[in-house]
Design a protein around this motif. Structure first.
Motif, PDB file in Angstrom:
ATOM      1  N   VAL A  28       0.750  -1.055   0.117  1.00  0.00           N
ATOM      2  CA  VAL A  28      -0.088  -0.052   0.050  1.00  0.00           C
ATOM      3  C   VAL A  28       0.882   1.271  -0.046  1.00  0.00           C
ATOM      4  CG1 VAL A  28      -1.701   1.278   1.361  1.00  0.00           C
ATOM      5  CG2 VAL A  28      -1.909  -1.078   1.246  1.00  0.00           C
ATOM      6  N   ALA A  29       1.973   1.228   0.668  1.00  0.00           N
ATOM      7  CA  ALA A  29       2.762   2.339   0.818  1.00  0.00           C
ATOM      8  C   ALA A  29       3.456   2.682  -0.578  1.00  0.00           C
ATOM      9  CB  ALA A  29       4.010   2.133   1.868  1.00  0.00           C
ATOM     10  N   LEU A  30       3.759   1.823  -1.272  1.00  0.00           N
ATOM     11  CA  LEU A  30       4.370   1.980  -2.589  1.00  0.00           C
ATOM     12  C   LEU A  30       3.137   2.648  -3.611  1.00  0.00           C
ATOM     13  CD1 LEU A  30       6.319  -1.223  -2.955  1.00  0.00           C
ATOM     14  CD2 LEU A  30       7.305   1.076  -2.686  1.00  0.00           C
ATOM     15  N   LEU A  31       1.886   1.951  -3.487  1.00  0.00           N
ATOM     16  CA  LEU A  31       0.881   2.654  -4.303  1.00  0.00           C
ATOM     17  C   LEU A  31       0.729   4.025  -3.849  1.00  0.00           C
ATOM     18  CD1 LEU A  31      -1.815  -0.204  -4.290  1.00  0.00           C
ATOM     19  CD2 LEU A  31      -0.547   0.742  -6.270  1.00  0.00           C
ATOM     20  N   ALA A  32       0.882   4.237  -2.766  1.00  0.00           N
ATOM     21  CA  ALA A  32       0.188   5.748  -2.011  1.00  0.00           C
ATOM     22  C   ALA A  32       1.460   6.510  -2.420  1.00  0.00           C
ATOM     23  CB  ALA A  32       0.120   5.629  -0.571  1.00  0.00           C
ATOM     24  N   GLU A  33       2.456   6.208  -2.497  1.00  0.00           N
ATOM     25  CA  GLU A  33       3.679   7.177  -2.681  1.00  0.00           C
ATOM     26  C   GLU A  33       3.693   7.300  -4.277  1.00  0.00           C
ATOM     27  OE1 GLU A  33       6.792   9.389  -2.180  1.00  0.00           O
ATOM     28  OE2 GLU A  33       5.390   8.523  -0.680  1.00  0.00           O
ATOM     29  N   LYS A  34       3.258   6.456  -5.140  1.00  0.00           N
ATOM     30  CA  LYS A  34       3.339   6.672  -6.593  1.00  0.00           C
ATOM     31  C   LYS A  34       1.864   7.700  -6.778  1.00  0.00           C
ATOM     32  CE  LYS A  34       4.853   2.318  -8.659  1.00  0.00           C
ATOM     33  NZ  LYS A  34       4.737   1.435  -9.330  1.00  0.00           N
ATOM     34  N   GLN A  35       0.806   7.782  -6.097  1.00  0.00           N
ATOM     35  CA  GLN A  35      -0.342   8.509  -6.311  1.00  0.00           C
ATOM     36  C   GLN A  35      -0.037   9.835  -5.419  1.00  0.00           C
ATOM     37  OE1 GLN A  35      -3.913   6.593  -5.860  1.00  0.00           O
ATOM     38  NE2 GLN A  35      -3.511   4.766  -6.950  1.00  0.00           N
ATOM     39  N   ASN A  36       0.902   9.835  -4.745  1.00  0.00           N
ATOM     40  CA  ASN A  36       1.145  11.113  -3.918  1.00  0.00           C
ATOM     41  C   ASN A  36      -0.145  11.369  -2.984  1.00  0.00           C
ATOM     42  OD1 ASN A  36       2.914  13.062  -2.898  1.00  0.00           O
ATOM     43  ND2 ASN A  36       1.897  14.614  -4.342  1.00  0.00           N
ATOM     44  N   HIS A  37      -0.384  10.248  -2.316  1.00  0.00           N
ATOM     45  CA  HIS A  37      -1.433  10.269  -1.369  1.00  0.00           C
ATOM     46  C   HIS A  37      -1.175   9.276  -0.467  1.00  0.00           C
ATOM     47  CE1 HIS A  37      -5.543  11.424  -0.252  1.00  0.00           C
ATOM     48  NE2 HIS A  37      -6.194  10.123  -0.731  1.00  0.00           N
ATOM     49  N   HIS A  38      -1.343   9.842   0.951  1.00  0.00           N
ATOM     50  CA  HIS A  38      -0.797   9.139   2.187  1.00  0.00           C
ATOM     51  C   HIS A  38      -1.864   8.813   3.011  1.00  0.00           C
ATOM     52  CE1 HIS A  38       2.583  11.171  -0.035  1.00  0.00           C
ATOM     53  NE2 HIS A  38       3.004  10.096   0.043  1.00  0.00           N
ATOM     54  N   PRO A  39      -2.265   7.677   3.495  1.00  0.00           N
ATOM     55  CA  PRO A  39      -3.236   7.297   4.202  1.00  0.00           C
ATOM     56  C   PRO A  39      -2.923   7.456   5.536  1.00  0.00           C
ATOM     57  CG  PRO A  39      -2.294   5.301   3.340  1.00  0.00           C
ATOM     58  CD  PRO A  39      -1.631   6.522   2.822  1.00  0.00           C
ATOM     59  N   PHE A  40      -4.186   7.599   6.522  1.00  0.00           N
ATOM     60  CA  PHE A  40      -3.894   7.506   7.842  1.00  0.00           C
ATOM     61  C   PHE A  40      -4.163   6.002   8.040  1.00  0.00           C
ATOM     62  CE2 PHE A  40      -6.142   6.812  11.955  1.00  0.00           C
ATOM     63  CZ  PHE A  40      -4.970   7.415  12.836  1.00  0.00           C
ATOM     64  N   TRP A  41      -3.347   5.349   8.980  1.00  0.00           N
ATOM     65  CA  TRP A  41      -3.527   3.885   8.921  1.00  0.00           C
ATOM     66  C   TRP A  41      -2.978   3.347  10.323  1.00  0.00           C
ATOM     67  CZ3 TRP A  41      -0.523   1.586   4.469  1.00  0.00           C
ATOM     68  CH2 TRP A  41       0.940   1.700   4.617  1.00  0.00           C
ATOM     69  N   HIS A  66     -10.766   7.789  -3.697  1.00  0.00           N
ATOM     70  CA  HIS A  66     -11.687   6.592  -4.388  1.00  0.00           C
ATOM     71  C   HIS A  66     -10.658   5.773  -5.317  1.00  0.00           C
ATOM     72  CE1 HIS A  66     -15.744   7.165  -2.964  1.00  0.00           C
ATOM     73  NE2 HIS A  66     -15.472   8.184  -3.141  1.00  0.00           N
ATOM     74  N   LYS A  67      -9.678   6.587  -6.150  1.00  0.00           N
ATOM     75  CA  LYS A  67      -8.581   5.951  -6.879  1.00  0.00           C
ATOM     76  C   LYS A  67      -7.911   5.013  -6.171  1.00  0.00           C
ATOM     77  CE  LYS A  67      -5.251   7.268 -10.144  1.00  0.00           C
ATOM     78  NZ  LYS A  67      -4.300   8.153 -11.036  1.00  0.00           N
ATOM     79  N   LEU A  68      -7.304   5.760  -4.822  1.00  0.00           N
ATOM     80  CA  LEU A  68      -6.458   5.095  -4.109  1.00  0.00           C
ATOM     81  C   LEU A  68      -6.837   3.677  -3.286  1.00  0.00           C
ATOM     82  CD1 LEU A  68      -3.575   4.395  -2.663  1.00  0.00           C
ATOM     83  CD2 LEU A  68      -4.331   6.129  -1.281  1.00  0.00           C
ATOM     84  N   ALA A  69      -8.367   3.985  -3.103  1.00  0.00           N
ATOM     85  CA  ALA A  69      -9.066   2.638  -2.420  1.00  0.00           C
ATOM     86  C   ALA A  69      -9.041   1.608  -3.326  1.00  0.00           C
ATOM     87  CB  ALA A  69     -10.381   3.112  -2.174  1.00  0.00           C
ATOM     88  N   LYS A  70      -9.407   1.934  -4.493  1.00  0.00           N
ATOM     89  CA  LYS A  70      -9.423   0.962  -5.648  1.00  0.00           C
ATOM     90  C   LYS A  70      -8.369   0.293  -5.863  1.00  0.00           C
ATOM     91  CE  LYS A  70     -11.360   0.229 -10.463  1.00  0.00           C
ATOM     92  NZ  LYS A  70     -11.837   0.792 -11.509  1.00  0.00           N
ATOM     93  N   ALA A  71      -7.196   0.960  -5.881  1.00  0.00           N
ATOM     94  CA  ALA A  71      -5.843   0.389  -6.144  1.00  0.00           C
ATOM     95  C   ALA A  71      -5.548  -0.505  -4.709  1.00  0.00           C
ATOM     96  CB  ALA A  71      -4.904   1.440  -6.217  1.00  0.00           C
ATOM     97  N   ILE A  72      -5.770  -0.374  -3.837  1.00  0.00           N
ATOM     98  CA  ILE A  72      -5.649  -1.041  -2.430  1.00  0.00           C
ATOM     99  C   ILE A  72      -6.409  -2.287  -2.533  1.00  0.00           C
ATOM    100  CG2 ILE A  72      -6.253  -0.936  -0.077  1.00  0.00           C
ATOM    101  CD1 ILE A  72      -5.469   2.076   0.196  1.00  0.00           C
ATOM    102  N   ASP A  73      -7.751  -2.197  -3.008  1.00  0.00           N
ATOM    103  CA  ASP A  73      -8.583  -3.287  -3.132  1.00  0.00           C
ATOM    104  C   ASP A  73      -7.897  -4.337  -4.029  1.00  0.00           C
ATOM    105  OD1 ASP A  73     -10.489  -2.456  -1.492  1.00  0.00           O
ATOM    106  OD2 ASP A  73     -11.797  -1.577  -2.900  1.00  0.00           O
ATOM    107  N   SER A  74      -7.127  -3.864  -5.103  1.00  0.00           N
ATOM    108  CA  SER A  74      -6.583  -4.840  -6.107  1.00  0.00           C
ATOM    109  C   SER A  74      -5.418  -5.523  -5.591  1.00  0.00           C
ATOM    110  CB  SER A  74      -6.001  -4.082  -7.482  1.00  0.00           C
ATOM    111  OG  SER A  74      -4.963  -3.117  -7.110  1.00  0.00           O
ATOM    112  N   LEU A  75      -5.070  -5.522  -4.376  1.00  0.00           N
ATOM    113  CA  LEU A  75      -4.098  -5.912  -3.677  1.00  0.00           C
ATOM    114  C   LEU A  75      -4.406  -7.176  -2.937  1.00  0.00           C
ATOM    115  CD1 LEU A  75      -1.774  -2.976  -2.096  1.00  0.00           C
ATOM    116  CD2 LEU A  75      -1.320  -4.398  -4.289  1.00  0.00           C
ATOM    117  N   VAL A  76      -5.589  -7.065  -2.627  1.00  0.00           N
ATOM    118  CA  VAL A  76      -6.268  -8.203  -1.686  1.00  0.00           C
ATOM    119  C   VAL A  76      -7.194  -9.053  -2.271  1.00  0.00           C
ATOM    120  CG1 VAL A  76      -6.095  -7.036   0.475  1.00  0.00           C
ATOM    121  CG2 VAL A  76      -8.179  -6.798  -0.864  1.00  0.00           C
TER     122      VAL A  76
END
Length: 76
Positions: A28-41, A66-76
């Motif tokens: 998730v961290a790698l995806l978030a960094e690519k999208q320049n969008h960093h979650p609270f977790w 929503h874009k990052l959420a969809k990308a995160i969903d693709s990981l599971v």
């Protein structure tokens, strides 16, 4: 499933153990960094909880979330 609550997209994920949860967080961290969008977790043992909102738009849910959420969903 993601829920929208309190101007945040929220979802929790359960894994077999801490190692699997941490590996997921790394991906998730790698995806978030690519999208320049960093979650609270948070992470406790095998549970990872994520909250998304867009800080520079006033801490509300945007298409960026929503874009990052969809990308995160693709990981599971």
């Amino acid at each position: 499933m993601w829920i929208e609550e309190d101007n945040k997209l929220k979802r929790s994920f359960l894994f077999d153990d801490f190692s699997a949860a941490f590996a997921f967080m790394t991906r998730v961290a790698l995806l978030a960094e690519k999208q320049n969008h960093h979650p609270f977790w948070t992470n406790v043992y095998n549970k990872v909880s994520i909250e998304l909102n867009t800080h520079d738009k006033g801490d509300v849910v945007t298409e960026k979330d929503h874009k990052l959420a969809k990308a995160i969903d693709s990981l599971v």
